[in-house]
Design a protein around this motif. Sequence first.
Motif, mmCIF file in Angstrom:
data_model
loop_
_atom_site.group_PDB
_atom_site.id
_atom_site.type_symbol
_atom_site.label_atom_id
_atom_site.label_comp_id
_atom_site.label_asym_id
_atom_site.label_seq_id
_atom_site.Cartn_x
_atom_site.Cartn_y
_atom_site.Cartn_z
ATOM 1 N N ASP A 883 0.846 -1.197 0.000
ATOM 2 C CA ASP A 883 0.000 0.000 0.000
ATOM 3 C C ASP A 883 0.883 1.250 0.000
ATOM 4 O O ASP A 883 2.047 1.201 0.403
ATOM 5 C CB ASP A 883 -0.867 0.053 1.260
ATOM 6 C CG ASP A 883 -1.898 -1.071 1.274
ATOM 7 O OD1 ASP A 883 -2.240 -1.564 0.178
ATOM 8 O OD2 ASP A 883 -2.343 -1.446 2.373
ATOM 9 N N SER A 884 0.266 2.311 -0.401
ATOM 10 C CA SER A 884 1.039 3.568 -0.365
ATOM 11 C C SER A 884 0.112 4.770 -0.261
ATOM 12 O O SER A 884 -1.067 4.692 -0.603
ATOM 13 C CB SER A 884 1.888 3.704 -1.630
ATOM 14 O OG SER A 884 1.062 3.710 -2.772
ATOM 15 N N ASN A 885 0.704 5.845 0.248
ATOM 16 C CA ASN A 885 0.074 7.150 0.077
ATOM 17 C C ASN A 885 0.852 7.835 -1.023
ATOM 18 O O ASN A 885 2.083 7.933 -0.939
ATOM 19 C CB ASN A 885 0.206 8.004 1.343
ATOM 20 C CG ASN A 885 -0.756 7.563 2.420
ATOM 21 O OD1 ASN A 885 -1.686 6.804 2.144
ATOM 22 N ND2 ASN A 885 -0.521 8.013 3.631
ATOM 23 N N LEU A 886 0.128 8.310 -2.015
ATOM 24 C CA LEU A 886 0.808 8.953 -3.134
ATOM 25 C C LEU A 886 0.568 10.456 -3.043
ATOM 26 O O LEU A 886 -0.569 10.919 -3.085
ATOM 27 C CB LEU A 886 0.243 8.388 -4.441
ATOM 28 C CG LEU A 886 0.821 8.990 -5.699
ATOM 29 C CD1 LEU A 886 2.299 8.676 -5.810
ATOM 30 C CD2 LEU A 886 0.103 8.431 -6.911
ATOM 31 N N TRP A 887 1.668 11.163 -2.863
ATOM 32 C CA TRP A 887 1.584 12.625 -2.677
ATOM 33 C C TRP A 887 2.059 13.341 -3.929
ATOM 34 O O TRP A 887 3.087 12.981 -4.494
ATOM 35 C CB TRP A 887 2.465 13.062 -1.512
ATOM 36 C CG TRP A 887 2.100 12.435 -0.203
ATOM 37 C CD1 TRP A 887 2.518 11.222 0.274
ATOM 38 C CD2 TRP A 887 1.228 12.978 0.795
ATOM 39 N NE1 TRP A 887 1.970 10.962 1.505
ATOM 40 C CE2 TRP A 887 1.179 12.045 1.858
ATOM 41 C CE3 TRP A 887 0.503 14.165 0.905
ATOM 42 C CZ2 TRP A 887 0.418 12.249 2.999
ATOM 43 C CZ3 TRP A 887 -0.244 14.384 2.041
ATOM 44 C CH2 TRP A 887 -0.296 13.429 3.071
#
Length: 1018
Positions: A883-887
């Motif tokens: 999973d990731s947070n994409l900024w």
Amino acid sequence: MSQQLLVPDIGDFDEVEVIEVLVKVSDKIKKNDPIVTLESDKSSVEVPSTFEGTVESINVKVGDKVSKGHLLVTLNSETQTQEIPKKNIEEKLPTDTENIIKEAEDTLVLKKEVKETKILPQKKNKNEKIEIVKNGDIDPIETKEWLESLSAVLENDGKNRAQFLIKQLIEHSYKEGSDLVLSRNTPYINTISPEEEKKSPGDQNIERKIRSLIRWNSAAMVVRANKKNPELGGHIGTFASAATLYDVGMNHFWRAKNNKFGGDLIYFQGHSAPGMYARAYLEGRITSKELDNFRQEVKPGGLSSYPHPWLMPKFWQFPTVSMGLGPIMSIYQARFTKYLINRGLLKDEGRKIWCFLGDGETDEPESLGAIGLAAREKLDNLIFVVNCNLQRLDGPVRGNGKIIQELEGIFRGAGWNVIKVIWGSYWDTLLAKDKTGLLIKRMNEAVDGEYQAFKAKGGAFVREKFFGKYPELLNLVSQMTDKDIWRLNRGGHDPHKVYAAYHSAMQNTGTPTVILAKTIKGYGMGKSGESINTTHQQKKLDEKDLLYYRDRFDVPLTDQQVKNIEYYKPPDNSPEIKYLKECRIKLGGNLPERSSFAKSIKTPSEDIFKAMKESTGEKEMSTTMVLVRMLTSLLRDKNVAPRLVPIIPDEARTFGMEGFFQKIGIYAHEGQKYEPVDSEQLSSYREDVKGQVLEEGINEAGAMSSWIAAGTSYTNHDISMIPIYIFYSMFGFQRTGDLAWAAGDNQTRGFLIGATAGRTTLAGEGLQHGDGHSHILSSVIPNCKSYDPTFAYELSTIFREGLRRMHDKQENIFYYITTMNENYTHPKMPKDKSVEKGILKGMYLFKEYNKYKKTKIQLLGSGAILREMIKAAEILQNEYHIDSNLWSVTSYNELRKEAIEVERYNLLNPDKRPKKTYIEECLSSTEGPIVAASDYMRLNSDQIRPFTNKSFYSFGTDGYGRSDTRKNLRKFFEVDKEHLVTYSLSVLAKEQLISSKYAKEAIKKYKIDPEKPIPTKL
Ligand SMILES: Cc1ncc(C[n+]2csc(CCOP(=O)(O)OP(=O)(O)O)c2C)c(N)n1
Ligand SMILES: [Mg+2]
């Protein structure tokens, strides 16, 4: 009757898309009103109506593809059919063309006449020996006859007739086959003869007294500062040489801004700042306490070392001390003033732009690089004054030559009006008395190294070395004492000569003027610094020197007062102060003084930007195209449209901006004297005296100077303009960084657009074009806000905020935004309110991948590389269950600026509740390490590393660029999706969140060579 409006010739394009239909059925439209906007894969352009009428039917809709001849709308029109507007080329030939033809015809007639009447001189036999007598004159009697004839003409018919005859002779000699290059130089004497001098109406005695006080106080402030602390520095010699040049201007010529007049604009030479403070002290604008704070600017009330509007925003108007920038900025200031006048935005009040420069400063390419433009554009509102004290910092400017003569040739050749002010009035009698011509000859012969020594070594030395060369000259001065000889003054120190030159410059029309004034560096400083090689850095004067200085200028101070280095200011009701103030009152007020009465420009409504916030669907476009679309829309906002100043250094076609040529025209002070080759086309090259685009040619320094002139128009002309300078990002800060710094100091408000940006995005152009560091360079300028947006909605949000802050709220900031030429689709702006705030603060959560809830990573992508990061996030999710947070990071520079401010606050307020940086707000409660990548050097994203309290890994394009496909370049610099996936896996392994086998597998799968050297070494 019904008229059909068809798609006109749109150049090399076919099947272009209709992106906007700007009319509705039954709308009444005028000629030139835009009907539709068409967009090719590179640019967008509005199609104007060619007649007036009411819309009957519309035959296209958004999304249709059209080509030349396609029916757009049918109009019910009263007026006659008209084709695409052809240029308003008058039948009549332009005056200049007529003149050229006339000149050619005259020549023919003359040639004919001459042929008929000519008595050919006896051709000399080739082998005949020509005896060269003294000084290269083979026939002195013949020479004498010619000269006598000329003298007779001068006496009987005046100098104009004489000049005419000489010009005829020169032209005739060319026609007869002479190819001698006739010098662009005149003899080494004053351009204005004593008889032609306009006399100053001023009271010379009182003006001398005032000047002496200014001289004294300016030297005293430097000496006092250095007595306090030698670190402070300062200069005495520059102003000492230029005092008269400034005084005459201040007393008689330079008009200040007030409610009746816009004011002349004066670019003061940076190192003469002490003189301006000293005058302001006498005027009562600066206190003695402030003088004592010269160069101590940290506490409020200090006086800045040099002219810096940032530090003294109510005083200085122009930063000039980085040599060469003053001259080039003043040229473009003069040009921009004319631009505003020609566009009808400013009244023509005959305002002048004066620029003072050092003779050494003329060696800077920026000083002389734009003088051709000044002549070409007939900038008769521009006056350069070159203070020719013959010295720079280390020694003579041209020891072996003559700087005045060299500059005369250069400026004359460029088409300027040149006024030489070499000799003072004491020389007039000598020159008149000399019938041998030897005095001028000697003046011509001596080089600047000698002239410097003449003023360092006294009257006896001058008698021996200058006059002594010819017995006739020795005889000429035989009645004069050494003191008399020493008193023979230089033009730049003679208020009569300076007044005459300024007066003549003010009258000149059609060309810019340069005044070359000969002066003495360190004038009056005596042994300690007059005309010696160390003058420039002299900032201390001992007691003996100070006493000498006082006596030299008759300053009414006692010995004790001199020893105390006291300032001298006569009482307010003294004749000197009254005179000084009256002069300024007559000229409208004080100078220098900086003020602004410009009204703000209302921020355009959100509607204008609406289209940019929607998804582009399947349609791919670059951010440069988005920008052009946005500007096209802004041209429909009645507040903003007239104030936009697009500035382009010969790259409009690269950026798809050629549509602006026809729509708003290219500024050309003479209009358009020719029918452009592409006149049939919609984007034809239309030059116009009211044109809005500044097409600067291949001249980034000039374009930048134009941008500064337009971006400071709110203070210099009291009208806010919105300059948008678009350039190859590599040729921006890197090429003209010093001007960008000066722009910040000058509080320029406007947009710099670094187009074709990104080291891997401008694919084919290679090492000198591929920019991977302009954001680092822009980051150093405190009031520059820089952004690296990816999507249309990001760009438009940033742009609108720029308009709001700079032009509505009048903040002294400017924007640097990079745009790319890579085409891709743009998503709709996310609804969440935090997005807009995040875009402006520098980052926002673009997307969260949260399917597996096992391992998480924070992915930060910017500009061109955000899309690689999006693809990497998808691969990580789909193939590795990560999973990731994409900024989306729009500005590392903004993030860092905010973070250092918060960190500083927290450290200085240890007892208060610590504030959170915006970076912390975004990242502190997230899981997993951070991987950041941009199309710029790692240093770009590294800027926020200390503020994250997490493992942080930067990737970027360190190293020289090169040309290849985008895909190959991104692989080479390791910012493609494959490398980003691999590095992310490796980072997670290093953090012991996953096994290292995944990274190893990815390295293999993506054929990454771990042995390949880092790109900085390739
Ligand atoms: C771009 C730049 N380079 C170098 C300097 C350092 N510098 C300051 S004054 C000076 C000499 C100036 O000589 P000149 O232009 O002849 O002026 P003067 O003081 O003689 O009137 C130098 C080299 C500077 N200010 N700006
Ligand atoms: Mg000099």
